[in-house]
Design an enzyme around this catalytic site. Structure first.
Site, PDB file in Angstrom:
ATOM      1  N   SER A 146       0.712  -0.966  -0.456  1.00  0.00           N
ATOM      2  CA  SER A 146       0.422  -0.218  -0.288  1.00  0.00           C
ATOM      3  C   SER A 146       0.762   1.465   0.083  1.00  0.00           C
ATOM      4  O   SER A 146       2.387   1.473  -0.177  1.00  0.00           O
ATOM      5  CB  SER A 146      -1.047  -0.674   1.535  1.00  0.00           C
ATOM      6  OG  SER A 146      -1.955   0.812   1.181  1.00  0.00           O
ATOM      7  N   ASP A 299      -1.187   1.417  -4.760  1.00  0.00           N
ATOM      8  CA  ASP A 299      -1.274   0.556  -5.287  1.00  0.00           C
ATOM      9  C   ASP A 299      -3.276   0.191  -5.450  1.00  0.00           C
ATOM     10  O   ASP A 299      -3.885  -0.117  -5.981  1.00  0.00           O
ATOM     11  CB  ASP A 299      -1.615  -1.256  -4.756  1.00  0.00           C
ATOM     12  CG  ASP A 299      -2.375  -1.351  -2.675  1.00  0.00           C
ATOM     13  OD1 ASP A 299      -2.132   0.076  -1.921  1.00  0.00           O
ATOM     14  OD2 ASP A 299      -2.970  -1.943  -2.329  1.00  0.00           O
ATOM     15  N   ASP A 301      -5.952   1.915  -4.464  1.00  0.00           N
ATOM     16  CA  ASP A 301      -7.443   1.177  -3.688  1.00  0.00           C
ATOM     17  C   ASP A 301      -7.751   2.726  -2.627  1.00  0.00           C
ATOM     18  O   ASP A 301      -8.636   3.273  -2.184  1.00  0.00           O
ATOM     19  CB  ASP A 301      -7.165   0.712  -2.205  1.00  0.00           C
ATOM     20  CG  ASP A 301      -5.805   0.261  -1.523  1.00  0.00           C
ATOM     21  OD1 ASP A 301      -4.984   1.006  -0.981  1.00  0.00           O
ATOM     22  OD2 ASP A 301      -5.674  -0.966  -0.623  1.00  0.00           O
TER      23      ASP A 301
END
Length: 571
Positions: A146, A299, A301
Site C-alpha cells: 500500500s 496500489d 486503493d
C-alpha cells in the site's frame, strides 16, 4: 535472546537457499538489533494482510514467509473448496520484488495443483478484487505494501466473494500457516497451471468502474480541469483510461510521477493522506487553474482529493470529508431515481466520521458500522444480501462504490469525485461548497489523526503499555467535557462512565478504545495492523450557521483538537 538466536540459526540450514543463509549470517555477525527485529516474532495478518520490511527472517517479507503463507492458503483451499479445479488470481504493484514475489506465490499454488491466473504486469488492488469474481476464482492475492515506505512489501488474501479474508476463513488459513514448517513449502511449479492475464480483464474492470462511478448523463465533464498523479504507482494503468472513457478530456498528469517506481523518488512518503505527497500536483493545479487534484497510493486503493476552497486555494480534503460528499451525492442520485425504499445501506467504520451516519439518515438509509478495514465493509455486503449496498468509506482515504469491487477502490472513487466536482461546477457550486452545505444542514465535523511510530520489539511493548494505561486509567474529561462512554472493542463492552451501565459491543474483538464525551467529542486509539504505529483519532463538531462562518468555525475546531492533543501529552 537465545530463542531469537535459535530461530535465526535454523535459517542457516539446508531448507533455505544460500542467499538467505548469507543474509542471516551477516545479521548474526554484525547487527544484533536488526537480527532481533527480523526474528522476534512471525509475520502476521493484520487489518490489511501481511505487511513488513523485506529481508531474511520470520518477521520479514521474503521467499519463505510468503511461501509458507501460500502453502497454508493452498492447504486450506484444498480442504475447504469442493470444485475439482481450484483457482487463484494474483496481482502485484510497483514495489521492489513484487513481480518476483508474485512468481514465487504462483509457483507454490501451482505446485499444489491449483490453477493460477497472474496479471502480465502491475495492476491496481481493486482490479484484483474485481478479477476474483470475474474469473470465478476461489481466492485472490495481491503483492503490495500500500502506502508504506519503499523498504516494505506485503501480501493480501481475498476470498471468493472478492473481499479480503474475514472469519472464519482468516483464522482457518492462519492456523494452516502456523502448522507448517518452512521445509514443507512446495516451490516446484506446475507451469501448465499458470496463465497470464491482462487486457480482457482490464477492459471489463474499466467498463464496470465507469458504470458505477457515474452520476448522470447530463454532466458537463469536458469543462472540469483535472490534475492527476499516480505517485509512481499502479493507478497510471487504469485511472487515465477510466477518466477518458467517462468523457473527461481536460486531464493533466504529473509527468514527474507518472512512471511506476518502488523508490517513490519525488515524495517522502507515497501516501495521499499527506499534503506533502500531493505538492507537485497542487503546484501544477495552481499553474494551470485546475478545479480538482486526485492522487492515489501505490496500489491504487486510496485516493487524496484537493479542491478549491472559498478563497480559491487548493485544499486537501481528509478521508472523512471526501467520504461524506461522495455519500451525499450517491444518496441524492438513488433518491432521484426512486430507488430508496428502506432496503439500502451505507458502510462505515468505528473510527470514521459520525457525520456520514447523519447524512444517510437524512435519506432514510441505515449506516452499518464495522471495524477498521474495508474487509469488514465487504463482509457487510455478503452478510446482508437482501439489502442494496450504495457505497461506503473510512477515514483513511478509501471509498467503495457499489459492490462490483469488494475493497476500497481509487479508480471508481476518482470517477465519482470528478462527477461531484463537474456537477457542482456546472451548477455554480464546487466540491468544497457542497461539503460546507452538508455541514450547515447537519454539523461541522472536524477530524484529525496522529500516528506515533514505535519500531521493533521494544516499540511493540511501548504501544501495548500505552493501550493498557488508557484502559486502566481512563480519561474522565476531554477539553473540559465529561467523558460519557468508553468503548473497549477488545473487551466488547461499552462502559457508561456517568451512569455506570455497560453494553455489549456486537463486533469481533479488536484492540481499539473510543472515548466519547457528552458533547460528542471523540478520541479513539488503536495500534496499526500494518505498521509499527499507534494511532489516535480525534473528532469534534459544532453547528455551522452559514457558509460565511466556515473559516472561523474550522479554526475553532482545529484549536480544540490541538488542546486535546496537548492535554493527552501527544505533542
Amino acid at each position: 535472546m537465545s530463542e531469537i538466536l535459535d530461530k535465526a540459526k535454523h535459517w542457516l540450514t539446508a531448507t533455505f537457499d544460500s542467499e538467505t543463509q548469507k543474509e542471516v549470517q551477516d545479521l548474526l555477525n554484525s547487527n544484533p538489533k536488526d537480527l532481533e527485529d527480523s526474528f522476534y516474532k512471525d509475520m502476521e495478518f493484520g487489518t490489511g494482510g501481511m505487511r513488513g520490511t523485506m529481508g531474511a527472517g520470520t518477521n520479514r517479507i521474503n521467499k519463505y514467509t510468503l511461501g509458507r503463507a501460500t502453502q497454508g492458503l493452498s492447504n486450506y483451499i484444498i480442504e475447504n473448496v469442493t470444485k475439482d479445479q481450484k483457482s487463484v488470481v494474483i496481482a502485484y504493484d510497483c514495489r521492489h520484488n513484487s513481480k518476483k514475489f508474485a512468481k514465487i506465490v504462483a509457483d507454490v499454488l501451482s505446485a499444489n495443483q491449483i490453477k493460477v491466473y497472474v496479471f502480465e504486469d502491475l495492476r491496481p488492488t481493486p482490479e484484483l478484487s474485481f478479477a476474483v469474481r470475474h474469473l470465478n476464482c476461489d481466492a485472490g492475492i495481491v503483492l503490495t505494501a500500500s502506502h508504506n515506505p519503499p523498504e516494505y512489501n506485503g501480501y493480501k488474501v481475498y476470498w471468493a466473494d472478492g473481499g479480503q479474508i474475514v472469519p472464519p476463513h482468516d483464522s482457518g488459513i492462519i492456523n494452516k500457516v502456523n502448522e507448517l514448517d518452512f521445509s514443507e513449502i512446495n516451490f516446484n511449479a506446475n507451469k501448465d497451471l499458470i496463465q497470464e492475464i491482462g487486457k480482457n480483464v482490464d477492459d471489463a474492470f474499466i467498463e464496470a468502474s465507469v458504470k458505477n462511478g457515474s452520476l448522470a448523463e447530463n454532466i458537463d465533464r469536458k469543462n472540469l480541469k483535472i490534475v492527476f498523479t499516480s505517485l509512481h504507482g499502479t493507478s497510471i494503468v487504469s485511472i487515465p483510461d477510466a477518466l477518458a472513457k467517462a468523457g473527461y478530456t481536460d486531464v493533466h498528469i504529473v509527468e514527474e510521477q507518472r512512471t511506476p517506481n518502488g523508490d517513490f523518488p519525488t515524495v517522502k512518503s507515497p501516501n495521499p493522506e499527506e499534503p506533502e505527497a500531493l505538492q507537485m500536483a497542487t503546484n501544477l493545479a495552481n499553474k494551470i487553474g485546475a478545479d480538482i487534484v486526485i492522487g492515489t497510493d501505490p496500489d491504487c486503493d486510496r485516493l487524496g482529493v484537493a479542491v478549491r476552497d472559498l478563497d480559491g486555494n487548493m485544499k486537501l480534503m481528509n478521508g472523512n470529508q471526501t467520504m461524506v460528499v461522495m455519500t451525499e451525492f450517491l444518496l441524492k442520485k438513488w433518491k432521484q431515481e426512486g430507488k430508496i425504499n428502506g432496503k439500502q445501506f451505507i458502510g462505515s467504520t468505528i473510527v470514521s466520521t459520525e457525520l456520514v451516519n447523519n447524512v444517510a439518515a437524512n435519506y432514510g438509509v441505515d449506516t452499518k458500522i464495522g471495524l477498521t478495514g474495508f474487509k469488514w465493509i465487504a463482509k457487510m455486503v455478503r452478510d446482508f444480501p437482501e439489502l442494496d449496498f450504495i457505497g461506503g468509506g473510512e477515514e483513511s482515504f478509501g471509498y467503495m462504490v457499489s459492490d462490483f469491487v469488494r475493497d476500497k477502490d481509487a479508480v471508481t472513487a476518482t470517477l465519482l469525485a470528478c462527477e461531484v466536482a463537474a456537477y457542482a461546477k456546472q451548477n455554480g457550486s464546487s466540491f468544497y461548497k457542497e461539503l460546507l452545505e452538508i455541514y450547515t444542514k447537519n454539523a461541522f465535523y472536524k477530524e484529525h489523526l496522529i500516528s506515533i511510530t514505535k519500531k521493533g520489539m521494544d516499540g511493540a511493548a511501548q504501544i501495548q503499555k500505552m493501550m493498557s494505561e488508557m484502559r486502566i486509567n481512563p480519561l474522565k474529561n476531554i477539553d473540559g467535557e465529561k467523558v460519557k462512554t468508553l468503548s473497549d472493542y477488545q473487551e466488547s463492552v461499552e462502559y457508561n462512565l456517568i451512569s455506570g451501565e455497560n453494553k455489549n459491543i456486537d463486533l469481533p474483538k479488536s484492540n481499539v478504545l473510543i472515548y466519547q464525551t457528552e458533547n460528542g467529542t471523540r478520541v479513539a486509539a488503536r495500534p496499526s495492523g500494518t505498521e509499527p504505529k499507534i494511532k489516535f483519532y480525534f473528532s469534534v463538531n459544532t453547528s455551522l450557521e452559514s457558509i460565511e462562518n466556515a473559516k472561523k468555525t474550522e479554526a475553532e475546531l482545529d484549536a480544540k483538537i490541538q488542546r486535546i492533543i496537548k492535554e493527552m501529552n501527544l505533542n
